[in-house]
Write a protein that holds these residues in place. Structure first.
Motif, PDB file in Angstrom:
ATOM      1  N   GLY A   1       0.819  -1.208   0.000  1.00 26.32           N
ATOM      2  CA  GLY A   1       0.000   0.000   0.000  1.00 26.32           C
ATOM      3  C   GLY A   1       0.851   1.256   0.000  1.00 26.32           C
ATOM      4  N   GLU A   2       1.929   1.238   0.795  1.00 20.78           N
ATOM      5  CA  GLU A   2       2.820   2.392   0.823  1.00 20.78           C
ATOM      6  C   GLU A   2       3.488   2.598  -0.543  1.00 20.78           C
ATOM      7  N   THR A   3       3.874   1.479  -1.154  1.00 19.09           N
ATOM      8  CA  THR A   3       4.504   1.569  -2.473  1.00 19.09           C
ATOM      9  C   THR A   3       3.519   2.104  -3.503  1.00 19.09           C
ATOM     10  N   LEU A   4       2.269   1.632  -3.416  1.00 16.33           N
ATOM     11  CA  LEU A   4       1.246   2.099  -4.348  1.00 16.33           C
ATOM     12  C   LEU A   4       1.060   3.611  -4.242  1.00 16.33           C
ATOM     13  N   THR A   5       1.082   4.123  -3.015  1.00 20.07           N
ATOM     14  CA  THR A   5       0.949   5.564  -2.811  1.00 20.07           C
ATOM     15  C   THR A   5       2.123   6.305  -3.456  1.00 20.07           C
ATOM     16  N   GLN A   6       3.315   5.745  -3.312  1.00 24.31           N
ATOM     17  CA  GLN A   6       4.492   6.363  -3.924  1.00 24.31           C
ATOM     18  C   GLN A   6       4.403   6.339  -5.446  1.00 24.31           C
ATOM     19  N   ILE A   7       3.875   5.249  -5.994  1.00 24.84           N
ATOM     20  CA  ILE A   7       3.741   5.140  -7.453  1.00 24.84           C
ATOM     21  C   ILE A   7       2.743   6.168  -7.974  1.00 24.84           C
ATOM     22  N   GLU A   8       1.651   6.344  -7.256  1.00 23.50           N
ATOM     23  CA  GLU A   8       0.658   7.353  -7.642  1.00 23.50           C
ATOM     24  C   GLU A   8       1.297   8.745  -7.662  1.00 23.50           C
ATOM     25  N   ALA A   9       2.094   9.026  -6.633  1.00 22.85           N
ATOM     26  CA  ALA A   9       2.768  10.318  -6.570  1.00 22.85           C
ATOM     27  C   ALA A   9       3.779  10.457  -7.709  1.00 22.85           C
ATOM     28  N   ALA A  10       4.473   9.356  -8.044  1.00 20.49           N
ATOM     29  CA  ALA A  10       5.470   9.396  -9.116  1.00 20.49           C
ATOM     30  C   ALA A  10       4.814   9.707 -10.454  1.00 20.49           C
ATOM     31  N   LEU A  11       3.614   9.156 -10.680  1.00 20.67           N
ATOM     32  CA  LEU A  11       2.912   9.438 -11.935  1.00 20.67           C
ATOM     33  C   LEU A  11       2.523  10.908 -12.012  1.00 20.67           C
TER      34      LEU A  11
END
Length: 716
Positions: free
Chosen positions: A437-447
């Motif tokens: 979940g934390e990684t998913l949040t980071q990926i969303e921010a990266a996009l």
């Protein structure tokens, strides 16, 4: 009697006659003097006196006429009048008394006798007024007692009923005669404990008053709520003389409160607790389990197949199904357990007081069997099952919200593993999910922050030495970890909406690069990987159509979509339909990682993919592993039989290429040709690429496999 506050009006046309009496009385009373009957009436009306001394023999209006007029006035008629006269005839006294006179004083006046008579008259008048006031109060009290809407019951010092009003009879159903001499306890409903009544009597004895709510039972046996006030009445010696109880029937109010309670805390459809009451029950259950030192289970239950029932038979059948399922669940629970409906077809169960978790599992197995039993609703045979997740407290030492979340997570695992089963929460899986979940949040921010870039790995025809195109590969330019490959982040978004968002980004950026290269005079085919969830998304084709509409100058067939063979076979009907719609736009398809799954030849024939990509896991070891070599040879022959193109991934050496050419596979990509490179480096690489001379020397096979030199290169 405070005589100084009393006023005496003396009416006499000869004030000197009253001077002596006035001097004698002025120390005890207020004295007011009028010299005529008319003036006396005026003063009396202005401020009525407590007593009037009235002379009989006066000109114009004698004492009799004055008395008559005073008695005729409602405001003055009760004032005692004492005639003062020299007359001493029986007839005169009789006339005066008939007019309402209270007494006579005969001249010459004896001061002492006058003082005593006046005092007696005033005291008697005070007693009369007090009696009149008390009679008025009693009449008012009797009227209130008789006509008040509230019940009034009076008991003696032994708490025996001595009177009750009509409202008491209306509320309780008992007539006054039926309850006289009886104890009010005949109304007890049994809902309130002995301790409750003990506390009530303690308050009465200590404070002479008690108020509160009583649950009573009327003559018909019906229970009603009464807001009651009880007062103690004591005599002059401080002893209890009687009790007075006033009660209002508040049953409608209590029923309304109950209805509001039901609305606030219970599900209106099934009648079981809702989410609000569940939170309270869960808090209490945790405290109870902690004190008792045993186990409790928090379970999250979701019905399998409920939506099709709703869609096929309608919401009325669906609602009746939910009611029946809630009853079945309750039948499987014990007295201290709770089942709550928290929405749709989702239920939460709290199972308490387990010494062994196997006891709980036995209950759940029985419940799953009960839920799965078919039932008939409105002549329709309905079948559903349940997926159930659970976690045990205190093994899982989480708070209430987290326990529910853990049970919910476990329920999804139960669904993934085939439904109609239960699954216990796994803390290690939860830890992994949190990290994901934390990684998913980071990926969303990266996009959002434009941290993703596309790299491109060329594809070539080894036999012809021609560049076929390139595969677009996403990279994450992480601000702290540097350039990350797809393996570092794509697994974390699998199965989420982020797959679609990232896939749309790749598609849009690939078209941008194609347009830029075409403007430079470079016409190549770019392939991009499409996740199954993205391919089957409802607006996938429209997204492609909109992308090409935004780049109207792109030549046809410049884009190829790579889909996993295993994913394509999961829903071949839908996949095939989507592929055909995309091909109408000029988009080609390749089956990626071919050979890693179990493929039916019928399915392969049905899928309209032009190209099969042999997975690099087979290519890497073909030089030394006979089995991999046999698999690769089989795939190449299979593509020839189905008239498909084939391309090998993972070509790392010249020897790999030579063997593949020998087997009939001309097209390849891999580190032996080129590593993935930034978009800006691809045109220069294509311009400067030198084909492998050994590969060019291999003659074409006599049996075409769809990859031979007779094929036109995409660059030509």
């Amino acid at each position: 009697m405070n005589s100084k506050q009393l006023k005496i009006l003396a009416i006499d046309d000869t004030p000197a006659n009253l001077a002596l009496l006035g001097l004698a009385l002025q120390d005890d009373y207020q004295i007011q003097i009028a010299t005529s009957g008319g003036k006396g009436l005026e003063l009396a009306l202005d401020a009525p006196p407590d007593l009037i001394l009235l002379d009989i023999m006066m000109p114009d209006m004698d004492g009799y006429e004055t008395c008559r007029r005073i008695k005729a006035n409602p405001l003055l008629k009760d004032i005692p009048i004492v005639f003062v006269t020299a007359l001493n005839e029986i007839q005169a006294e009789t006339l005066g008394f008939s007019l309402g006179a209270a007494d006579y004083l005969t001249k010459p006046i004896s001061i002492e006798i006058a003082r005593l008579r006046i005092r007696n008259l005033l005291e008697r008048e005070q007693f009369r007024q007090e009696l009149q006031r008390r009679e008025a109060e009693q009449r008012l009290a009797a009227s209130v007692f008789a006509h008040t809407h509230d019940s009034v019951v009076i008991t003696d010092s032994e708490n025996r009923i001595i009177d009750a009003n009509a409202a008491f009879s209306r509320i309780t159903g008992y007539s006054r005669e039926e309850v006289l001499g009886k104890n009010p306890s005949i109304l007890k409903s049994g809902r309130q404990s002995t301790e409750f009544y003990k506390a009530m009597w303690q308050a009465l004895n200590a404070h002479d008053h008690w108020s509160g709510e009583l649950w009573n039972r009327n003559k018909k046996g019906e229970v009603f709520a009464a807001l009651t006030s009880i007062s103690v009445v004591r005599d002059d010696n401080g002893q209890i003389h009687h009790y007075i109880g006033l009660s209002a029937d508040i049953t409608p109010l209590k029923n309304h409160e109950y209805d509001l309670e039901r609305i606030a805390h219970f599900d209106p459809l099934t009648g079981i607790p809702n989410r609000v009451l569940l939170a309270d029950r869960l808090s209490q259950a945790l405290a109870h389990t902690h004190r008792a030192g045993n186990h409790m289970a928090v379970c999250y239950l979701d019905l399998d197949g409920f939506k099709p029932v709703n869609d096929q038979f309608g919401h009325e059948v669906g609602d009746q199904l939910l009611i029946e399922i809630s009853l079945r669940i309750r039948d499987c629970l014990r007295a201290g357990d709770t089942v709550a409906r928290i929405g749709g077809d989702e239920f939460v169960l709290l199972l308490l007081d387990f010494n062994d978790t196997r006891e709980c599992e036995a209950v759940l197995e029985r419940m799953l069997c009960k839920v799965a039993e078919p039932l008939t609703i409105a002549d329709n045979l309905v079948c559903v099952s349940a997926s159930l997740g659970l976690t045990f407290y205190p093994d899982d030492r989480a708070n209430a919200d987290t326990l529910l979340r853990h049970a919910d997570q476990a329920m999804y695992v139960a669904k993934q593993r085939g439904k109609n089963r239960y699954h216990r929460f796994d803390q290690e899986l939860d830890r992994i999910a949190l990290i994901r979940g934390e990684t998913l949040t980071q990926i969303e921010a990266a996009l959002i922050n434009n941290q993703f870039v596309l790299y491109f790995q060329p594809k070539v025809n080894m036999r012809l030495g021609k560049v076929l195109g390139a595969e677009a590969l996403i990279r994450w330019q992480h601000p702290e970890r540097g350039l990350l490959s797809p393996a570092a982040f794509l697994p974390d978004i699998e199965g989420t909406e982020m797959v679609i968002a990232l896939g749309n980004w790749v598609f849009a950026r690939a078209l941008d690069h194609l347009q830029n290269w075409q403007n430079m005079g470079l016409n190549i085919v770019i392939s991009i990987n499409i996740a199954p969830r993205h391919l089957l998304h409802h607006d996938f084709v429209e997204t492609l159509r909109a992308g090409f509409a935004a780049h109207p100058q792109l030549r046809p067939h410049c884009l190829e979509l790579e889909i996993l063979e295993t994913a394509a076979l999961e829903d071949i009907g839908r996949v095939t339909a989507v592929m055909k719609e995309c091909q109408k736009l000029g988009v080609g398809f390749a089956l990626d990682d071919f050979g890693t799954g179990y493929s039916s030849l019928t399915y392969l024939k049905a899928l309209p993919a032009e190209t099969l990509k042999i997975d690099q896991s087979f290519i890497r070891d073909i030089l030394g592993d006979p089995e991999d070599l046999a698999i690769v040879a089989g795939i190449i022959n299979l593509t020839a039989a189905f008239h498909r193109q084939v391309i090998a991934e993972g070509v790392e050496t010249e020897e790999h290429g030579l063997l593949l050419l020998k087997l009939g596979c001309d097209n390849a990509q891999g580190y032996g040709i080129a590593r993935p490179m930034p978009a800006g480096d691809l045109p220069a690489w294509i311009a400067n690429w030198l084909p492998n001379q050994e590969w060019l020397k291999k003659p074409a096979l006599p049996s075409p496999s769809g990859t031979g030199p007779e094929q036109e290169s995409p660059l030509e």
